[in-house]
Design a protein around this motif. Structure first.
Motif: not given
Length: 258
Positions: A78-84
């Protein structure tokens, strides 16, 4: 959007801003897939939050596919965080007038490949997996937050590649959000300012350097914390009415030329 009994992916999740997001997502009841290259830190954090470490180079499409499919096998993604992301300062031209001293194109491409193309690849693949979810009572299937930077707007001397990559993340936000709306998936962007992460090191010299940087912030006159930034990420993921927005988390700073 309720994250209980779901999975979430955080790229660059083994340290710094990403790790702060991992901890706050886990506190919301999600099983977090920590997608990173740093196996030692990633595995330790996964054990701490009862998550899963997946060794992912965001320039490797197959590794991204494996991570999102692994997440879906555990629980609905349900969630994705692109921090790379990566970045360093290099002037566009050298001081000696030689073309060989100009900004290396290989280095420029690498920053774009990781910060922009890698972000888009994870976004498209995570959203594809989210589109298989059963919608909630509001028709939602998932939410994604991509990490940009105030450098997308106030790029400093030497930040040509970094600012271009983060400007690309900002630029693709609205068209992709419009695209994903048909599947009940929201997309937002956070643009951090000066955030206190391990890149600044530790010790008296590091503290003095960070204090000097913080003096340029409008208020409060300090670097932001990972938790302060992560709280905005969580808000964008869970607030059903936040979509297609770019939110600066920067204490009001506007970066000078150098």
């Amino acid at each position: 959007m309720d994250l209980t009994n779901s999975t979430a992916i955080v790229t660059g999740g083994a340290s710094g801003i990403g790790a702060a997001c991992v901890r706050q997502l886990a506190a919301r009841g999600a099983t977090v897939i920590i997608a990173d290259l740093q196996a030692d830190k990633g595995e330790a954090l996964a054990e701490e939050v009862k998550g899963v470490f997946a060794q992912v180079d965001v320039t490797n499409t197959d590794q991204i596919t494996a991570a999102v499919e692994q997440a879906a096998q555990i629980a609905p993604l349900k969630a994705c965080v692109n921090s790379a992301g990566i970045g360093w300062a290099t002037r566009t031209i050298g001081r000696d007038g030689q073309i060989s001293s100009a900004f290396d194109l290989g280095a420029f491409r690498k920053v774009i490949e990781i910060n922009l193309i890698g972000t888009f690849d994870m976004t498209r693949q995570a959203a594809t997996v989210m589109s298989r979810n059963e919608p909630d009572e509001n028709g939602q299937r998932g939410a994604i937050v991509n990490m940009a930077s105030v450098a997308a707007f106030d790029g400093q001397i030497g930040q040509a590649a970094y600012s271009a990559s983060k400007g690309g993340v900002v630029g693709m936000n609205l068209p992709v959000a419009r695209d994903l709306a048909a599947s009940g998936i929201r997309l937002n962007v956070v643009a951090p300012g000066l955030i206190d992460t391990p890149i600044y090191g530790t010790g008296p010299e590091s503290d003095a350097f960070k204090a000097n940087l913080g003096s340029n912030v409008l208020f409060p006159k300090r670097l932001g914390t990972g938790d302060e930034l992560a709280s905005m990420v969580i808000e964008l993921l869970t607030n059903d009415y936040m979509n297609a927005e770019v939110v600066r988390v920067d204490g009001g700073i506007r970066m000078p030329p150098k």
